[in-house]
Scaffold this motif. Structure first.
Motif, PDB file in Angstrom:
ATOM      1  N   SER A 281       0.857  -1.181   0.000  1.00 35.08           N
ATOM      2  CA  SER A 281       0.000   0.000   0.000  1.00 35.08           C
ATOM      3  C   SER A 281       0.892   1.229   0.000  1.00 35.08           C
ATOM      4  O   SER A 281       1.656   1.457   0.951  1.00 35.08           O
ATOM      5  N   GLY A 282       0.800   2.016  -1.075  1.00 34.82           N
ATOM      6  CA  GLY A 282       1.647   3.201  -1.175  1.00 34.82           C
ATOM      7  C   GLY A 282       3.109   2.819  -1.208  1.00 34.82           C
ATOM      8  O   GLY A 282       3.535   1.980  -1.998  1.00 34.82           O
ATOM      9  N   VAL A 283       3.899   3.438  -0.301  1.00 36.46           N
ATOM     10  CA  VAL A 283       5.330   3.129  -0.243  1.00 36.46           C
ATOM     11  C   VAL A 283       5.593   1.899   0.625  1.00 36.46           C
ATOM     12  O   VAL A 283       6.715   1.386   0.658  1.00 36.46           O
ATOM     13  N   ARG A 284       4.587   1.423   1.319  1.00 33.07           N
ATOM     14  CA  ARG A 284       4.763   0.269   2.201  1.00 33.07           C
ATOM     15  C   ARG A 284       4.796  -1.020   1.384  1.00 33.07           C
ATOM     16  O   ARG A 284       3.969  -1.234   0.510  1.00 33.07           O
ATOM     17  N   ARG A 285       5.737  -1.865   1.693  1.00 27.87           N
ATOM     18  CA  ARG A 285       5.849  -3.163   1.048  1.00 27.87           C
ATOM     19  C   ARG A 285       5.711  -4.233   2.127  1.00 27.87           C
ATOM     20  O   ARG A 285       6.652  -4.488   2.889  1.00 27.87           O
ATOM     21  N   GLY A 286       4.537  -4.794   2.216  1.00 26.43           N
ATOM     22  CA  GLY A 286       4.279  -5.792   3.241  1.00 26.43           C
ATOM     23  C   GLY A 286       4.865  -7.145   2.892  1.00 26.43           C
ATOM     24  O   GLY A 286       5.341  -7.376   1.782  1.00 26.43           O
ATOM     25  N   LYS A 287       4.841  -8.048   3.863  1.00 26.51           N
ATOM     26  CA  LYS A 287       5.340  -9.398   3.633  1.00 26.51           C
ATOM     27  C   LYS A 287       4.390 -10.165   2.740  1.00 26.51           C
ATOM     28  O   LYS A 287       3.177 -10.067   2.876  1.00 26.51           O
ATOM     29  N   ARG A 288       4.962 -10.934   1.838  1.00 22.10           N
ATOM     30  CA  ARG A 288       4.144 -11.817   1.003  1.00 22.10           C
ATOM     31  C   ARG A 288       3.708 -12.998   1.848  1.00 22.10           C
ATOM     32  O   ARG A 288       4.525 -13.605   2.537  1.00 22.10           O
ATOM     33  N   ARG A 289       2.433 -13.334   1.783  1.00 25.56           N
ATOM     34  CA  ARG A 289       1.903 -14.430   2.583  1.00 25.56           C
ATOM     35  C   ARG A 289       1.022 -15.323   1.715  1.00 25.56           C
ATOM     36  O   ARG A 289       0.378 -14.858   0.791  1.00 25.56           O
ATOM     37  N   ILE A 290       1.008 -16.617   2.073  1.00 26.04           N
ATOM     38  CA  ILE A 290       0.074 -17.523   1.407  1.00 26.04           C
ATOM     39  C   ILE A 290      -1.298 -17.321   2.023  1.00 26.04           C
ATOM     40  O   ILE A 290      -1.433 -16.918   3.188  1.00 26.04           O
TER      41      ILE A 290
END
Length: 360
Positions: A281-290
């Motif tokens: 979201s925006g500049v945030r890069r969250g962890k990829r999750r199954i």
């Protein structure tokens, strides 16, 4: 006058003409909801004559049916008589797509009957329909409302129609599910055995012995079921050539993931629930999750991948490379689950057994 005739007839036949096209369908009066003909005609005239989407809300005893664009719903009994009448009704409607929710197996009869009649019937996850309803502000929930929402979902999402399992495939799936249930009970009884009073240990042990015998019986039936089907027998032989894949894993994949070998790598990983999804979201890069997928397949793949990290040379090297790059062990193991599944998918698609040539 038209309303009186509508109520008196033993078989209600409604004909609506759209320019050069006439659509006719029939509904027996005990299943027809009350509504005026003028309202029915007004609603239908607003709809595209060439596309009809049907939603079916399934319960243990009843089926509630809605045609997208109509306020009316029809009720049928969820038995062979009811679904036969429903199929007869929908044959006259000439639907573009019929959608029913997965309801713990109660949907199998109606979907099988509709597909057997040559009608395009699909089964979807109820969560998808519920989220659509929430997004539209439809907070109330009844069987009739659900049927209308499913019909709307069919028109918007247009899920893919997939053939239902054959009787033998359903039997195999039932055996696999029963095996899982017995293992859960057996594990609980073994735990109780350690804490049970001395005078009760014999009773618990007797139940444990019975459950272990039942487990052996189920394993034999599973292998017999696979052996009786030439297609399943061939697939089973191919799968078990891969190091880390045994009889239980192979049978589970055949029963719970029949699409294996027919989809591409991205699709099969998502279907099994081992595909990582972005959460940005925006500049945030969250962890990829199954997320999502078929839990029974994912549980089985976890144990298979755990074994494969020790005995399968491809998965073992892949796992250790991920660990050396700083990945957490569970993350690396999940990646191995996906890689193992992709390999098995390619093996079945090409109808080739496992082969490995070590590199220098």
């Amino acid at each position: 006058a038209a309303s009186d005739v509508y109520k008196r007839q033993a078989l209600i036949a409604v004909s609506i003409t759209y320019a050069a096209r006439t659509v006719v369908w029939a509904v027996e009066p005990e299943f027809a909801s009350v509504g005026t003909w003028d309202k029915r005609r007004k609603d239908l005239n607003m709809r595209d004559a060439d596309e009809r989407f049907i939603g079916i809300d399934v319960s243990k005893r009843e089926l509630y049916v809605s045609i997208h664009g109509l306020d009316e719903t029809w009720e049928f009994s969820n038995d062979i008589d009811g679904v036969t009448k429903l199929a007869h009704m929908l044959e006259g409607v000439e639907p573009t797509l019929i959608v029913a929710e997965a309801t713990g197996g109660y949907e199998r009869l109606v979907v099988a009957e509709l597909q057997g009649a040559g009608l395009p019937a699909a089964v979807v996850n109820p969560t998808r329909v519920r989220r659509l309803a929430d997004s539209l502000g439809q907070l109330a929930k009844t069987d009739r409302i659900d049927a209308r929402m499913i019909a709307h979902f069919a028109a918007v999402a247009r899920p893919e129609v997939r053939p239902v399992q054959s009787e033998e495939e359903q039997y195999l799936s039932g055996l696999i599910e029963r095996r899982r249930q017995v293992i859960v009970i057996l594990t609980a009884e073994k735990n109780r055995l350690h804490s049970a009073p001395t005078k009760l240990k014999g009773d618990v042990q007797e139940h444990v012995d019975w459950l272990e015998a039942k487990l052996d019986e189920l394993d034999a039936k599973i292998q017999q079921s696979i052996g009786n089907d030439p297609t399943l027998r061939k697939k089973d032989a191919i799968l078990q050539t891969a190091p880390g894949i045994g009889t239980v894993t192979s049978a589970t994949l055949l029963a719970d993931l029949p699409e294996l070998g027919t989809l591409n790598r991205q699709q099969i990983a998502a279907l099994a629930g081992v595909a990582p999804f972005n959460k940005d979201s925006g500049v945030r890069r969250g962890k990829r999750r199954i997320f999502g997928g078929r839990a029974s397949v994912r549980r089985t793949l976890y144990m298979a991948a755990l074994v494969a990290t020790r005995y399968n040379p491809v998965i073992k090297r892949f796992y250790h490379n991920l660990i050396q790059r700083g990945k957490e062990k569970k993350v690396a193991l999940t990646a191995c689950m996906r890689k193992l599944l992709v390999i098995l998918n390619a093996m079945l698609r090409k109808q080739e057994a496992w082969s490995y040539e070590p590199t220098a």
